[in-house]
Write a protein that holds these residues in place. Structure first.
Motif: not given
Length: 275
Positions: A114-122
């Motif tokens: 979840f971190g790299k896939a979805f939080i990274r862009p933020f």
């Protein structure tokens, strides 16, 4: 209050505030920032594949459902359709704020999957706000398309299996769901336009100027460090009332009191990265 007043300030004042905040925590900001470069490298082929699949499925389902909405249209539904569209837009705006606030404020890039896939862009967006303007259509909209696949698929299934009478009775609800799906899908594209200052089509700037979609000047309020307000990025209609009532601050206080986690600690860590 300071954040709200900043919305009416000059662009130059915003740029100075943003730059000074970044300089205090890092040698540079933008594409040259060490954290931004590291985060950009985490965009993987697997992530790209997920985005492509999401976009194709989402737009195929949208086309299918739009055809059936037209086929089952009745004049008696007009007012319900208008209410559904407004309700869908408001729900999408609030949902964009909730997701944006959650990803900005909590969690870590180090979380499994979840971190790299979805939080990274933020995290990347706060230290390189213009990165989104360099993303193509797939990277910009893939995740939002993914969020709408299940409700759109459910709608398509019901159009295929329910009788015309049953569809007539739930048609206003489908108009709401369809409007919600459209504006959720377009949220990150609208967000991208709010960071694009050159070459936008006239119709996009017209919609921004009329505040039908998120205006550029309005969104600059969020990008004043420490990025703790004006999270709604579809239309931005709900930003002022939510800020007025201290909605996000109160929610953060409750979560911090229950968990001991400090808001935006991971965001600050990436902003301070120098190598």
């Amino acid at each position: 209050m300071a954040s709200i007043l900043n919305e009416n300030g000059a662009g130059e004042d915003f740029q100075k505030t943003e730059l000074n905040g970044a300089v205090r925590s890092s040698a540079r900001w933008g594409p040259q920032h060490a954290g931004a470069q590291e985060l950009a490298k985490l965009y993987s082929p697997g992530k790209r594949c997920q985005e492509w699949i999401s976009v194709v499925l989402c737009f195929a389902l949208m086309a299918f459902n739009f055809f059936h909405l037209l086929a089952h249209f009745h004049l008696g539904h007009v007012w319900y359709i208008l209410l559904g569209i407004v309700g869908g837009i408001l729900t999408a705006d609030f949902a964009s704020g909730l997701v944006h606030w959650g990803a900005d404020t909590w969690g870590s890039v180090d979380l499994p999957i979840f971190g790299k896939a979805f939080i990274r862009p933020f995290r990347e967006h706060h230290i390189d706000p213009t990165a989104i303007t360099r993303h193509d259509f797939i990277e910009t909209n893939g995740d939002n398309c993914m969020l709408t696949i299940v409700p759109l698929a459910n709608m398509a299934f019901n159009f295929h299996t329910l009788t015309p009478v049953e569809i007539y009775h739930i048609y206003p609800w489908y108009c709401y769901v369809y409007a919600l799906a459209i504006f959720v899908t377009l949220t990150n594209q609208i967000h991208k336009w709010s960071h694009t200052y050159f070459g936008l089509p006239c119709w996009v700037t017209f919609l921004q100027d009329c505040h039908i979609i998120l205006p550029r000047k309005h969104h600059r309020v969020h990008h004043v460090s420490p990025h703790e307000t004006y999270f709604c990025i579809t239309t931005g209609w709900l930003n002022y009332p939510l800020e007025k009532f201290g909605f996000w601050r109160n929610l953060e206080d409750i979560i911090q009191g229950l968990t001991g986690e400090k808001p935006r600690s991971d965001d600050l860590k990436w902003a301070q990265k120098t190598q």
